[in-house]
Design a protein around this motif. Structure first.
Motif, mmCIF file in Angstrom:
data_model
loop_
_atom_site.group_PDB
_atom_site.id
_atom_site.type_symbol
_atom_site.label_atom_id
_atom_site.label_comp_id
_atom_site.label_asym_id
_atom_site.label_seq_id
_atom_site.Cartn_x
_atom_site.Cartn_y
_atom_site.Cartn_z
ATOM 1 N N LYS A 1 0.427 -1.398 0.066
ATOM 2 C CA LYS A 1 0.660 0.247 0.451
ATOM 3 C C LYS A 1 0.721 1.856 -0.286
ATOM 4 C CE LYS A 1 -3.723 -1.687 2.400
ATOM 5 N NZ LYS A 1 -5.422 -1.287 3.527
ATOM 6 N N TYR B 1 -0.866 2.979 -5.123
ATOM 7 C CA TYR B 1 -1.857 2.945 -4.356
ATOM 8 C C TYR B 1 -2.420 3.773 -4.518
ATOM 9 C CZ TYR B 1 -4.791 0.361 -1.445
ATOM 10 O OH TYR B 1 -5.753 -0.573 -0.193
ATOM 11 N N GLU C 1 -10.607 2.144 -3.510
ATOM 12 C CA GLU C 1 -10.420 0.674 -2.159
ATOM 13 C C GLU C 1 -11.739 0.343 -2.141
ATOM 14 O OE1 GLU C 1 -8.541 1.981 1.804
ATOM 15 O OE2 GLU C 1 -6.923 1.803 1.274
ATOM 16 N N MET D 1 -12.565 -2.418 -4.515
ATOM 17 C CA MET D 1 -11.542 -3.163 -4.260
ATOM 18 C C MET D 1 -12.527 -3.865 -3.402
ATOM 19 S SD MET D 1 -8.529 -3.362 -5.236
ATOM 20 C CE MET D 1 -7.413 -4.805 -4.253
ATOM 21 N N ARG D 2 -13.178 -3.463 -2.343
ATOM 22 C CA ARG D 2 -14.328 -4.214 -1.036
ATOM 23 C C ARG D 2 -15.157 -4.568 -1.939
ATOM 24 N NH1 ARG D 2 -13.836 -7.261 3.100
ATOM 25 N NH2 ARG D 2 -12.447 -5.405 3.735
#
Length: 473
Positions: free
Chosen positions: A410, A415, A420, A423-424
């Motif tokens: 990260k 990054y 995110e 991504m989740r």
């Protein structure tokens, strides 16, 4: 690099005999590229060169900088001028921190030939005849290499050659380095399709059998590959690099394959900033010329941020390793200074590694609390001073078993562009039982959905190499 030389080098090393050449686009433009020719001539004389990053200007940059023309990369002139044999690219390891590969990965990329020296023309429909004219036409007749019909209205005809005279030199360099590093050697080509690449393998194998096979067998380095030097098809090598994260292997290959495969090695090992890039050439007396630089693509974005007056946190590891390796090579030509130079270069490396281990590194490894460029340089400078004051060189740090910290990916600059939340959502899609973990069954479903599930290998010679056992630690 000026900051590092001022703070780390100047207090301890007499650099009055160092020669400097400005290979910036502006300097090359103003001198009509004379500065590049002077640098090449100096490299032949000194035999040890450190090169900072340079750029090959795009059409937009030519206009923005007011250049007379788009100057090509200086690397080609260096390879030709120094009788380039190989470009050695190896993983850099920080003791106590796990980056990508556990053990060293060594690469030799043939420094001449292939697509990089190609001649080409855009053509339409017609015929193409490629003819070889021998040096002495009184003894040999011309030979037609290829003749073909061009049936497209818009086509590119490309011609290049693969010089093989210095492959024996490359072989000795490669097999010596792999033996010293205790890693398993592989030779990579696409000779099953590109039949002209057979000569590279044949020459490598001949040198190995004559001078190195017995030594490798005695060292146990061929136990996992049938007791002999192994050839890998280039596309198979691409897959093995991803699989063999334990490291402990070396690969030697043609120019273009070496360029592509070492970029892959760099990404597995975190980024291009964590591999070396060293050109090895040969002087008329047989001694080696070595040019050391950071791998490409490591500082451009941070340099532009610096020019905008923004705070930076640049990891100089690749550039500094190139500098100290160049100094160590230079010391081989001057035995009287060798001990002092080696003490300094070891002190620099150990001071850098210590800073990263103790959380005083740059943000790409340490995270948001990492040091700025200037703070990192100051922290390392303090430890270099302590090491240099000691009567003996520092003892290299050896981490206890299983003690290496894993560097959080990260912290990589790339990054910041990762979504995110997406991504989740992607993770939750395959975490079907919602327990926060991906089971093997869920992983299989994910791999099949994404089309990345490994398939059984076809039973043919080109793909049998995929059955190889990874190099053992």
């Amino acid at each position: 690099m000026t900051l590092i030389c001022d703070k780390w080098v100047a207090p301890f090393v007499d650099t009055s005999r160092w020669e400097y050449f400005d290979l910036s686009c502006k300097s090359r433009d103003e001198t009509g590229d004379k500065v590049l020719h002077e640098a090449v001539a100096s490299g032949i004389k000194t035999g040890a060169i450190f090169k900072e990053p340079t750029i090959t200007p795009s059409a937009e940059q030519v206009k923005a900088m007011g250049l007379k023309k788009a100057f090509g990369s200086p690397n080609g002139a260096m390879r030709r001028g120094w009788n380039g044999i190989t470009i050695s690219r190896d993983t850099i390891h920080i003791p106590g921190i796990k980056l990508g590969f556990d053990r060293p990965v060594l690469f030799e990329r043939h420094a001449v030939g292939g697509e990089y020296g190609a001649g080409w023309k855009k053509v339409g429909k017609g015929r193409v005849l490629t003819t070889f004219f021998p040096e002495d036409l009184s003894k040999e007749k011309p030979v037609v290499i290829d003749g073909r019909e061009v049936t497209n209205n818009d086509s590119a005809v490309v011609i290049y050659d693969n010089p093989l005279d210095n492959v024996e030199d490359l072989a000795h360099i490669f097999f010596k380095r792999c033996l010293e590093a205790k890693v398993v050697p592989y030779v990579v080509t696409k000779k099953t399709v590109f039949k002209w690449q057979e000569g590279f393998w044949v020459k490598m194998k001949k040198v190995f059998d004559a001078d190195y096979k017995d030594k490798y067998v005695a060292a146990g380095l061929l136990d996992t590959c049938g007791g002999d030097l192994t050839h890998l098809i280039s596309d198979a090598a691409t897959m093995q690099i991803i699989r063999w994260t334990s490291g402990g292997f070396g690969m030697a290959c043609h120019n273009y394959d070496g360029d592509m495969l070492t970029d892959e090695v760099a990404q597995v090992h975190r980024s291009p900033g964590f591999i070396t890039s060293n050109l090895v050439g040969k002087r008329a007396d047989g001694s080696l010329i070595k040019e050391f630089e950071a791998s490409h693509g490591t500082v451009a974005d941070l340099w532009h941020a610096h020019l905008r007056g923004e705070e930076t946190s640049m990891n100089p590891l690749g550039m500094v390793m190139a500098l100290v390796d160049a100094m160590d090579h230079a010391a081989t030509f001057d035995p009287n200074s060798k001990a002092a130079v080696n003490k300094f270069t070891l002190s620099v490396k150990e001071a850098m590694f210590k800073a990263f281990r103790e959380g005083n590194g740059t943000r790409d490894l340490t995270g948001p609390k990492g040091l700025t460029t200037e703070q990192f340089v100051a922290a390392v400078a303090a430890d270099i001073e302590l090491f240099m004051k000691a009567p003996q060189p520092p003892v290299p740090y050896v981490p206890p078993p299983e003690a290496a910290k894993v560097a959080d990916r990260k912290h990589r600059r790339a990054y910041s562009n990762v979504d995110e939340k997406a991504m989740r959502a992607f993770f939750d899609r395959f975490d079907t039982d919602k327990n926060g973990d991906i089971s093997f069954a869920e992983f299989v479903d994910m791999a099949l959905t994404l089309g990345i599930a490994p398939e059984k290998e076809p039973d043919d010679d080109e793909h049998k190499v995929l059955e190889l056992t990874p190099p053992q630690q």
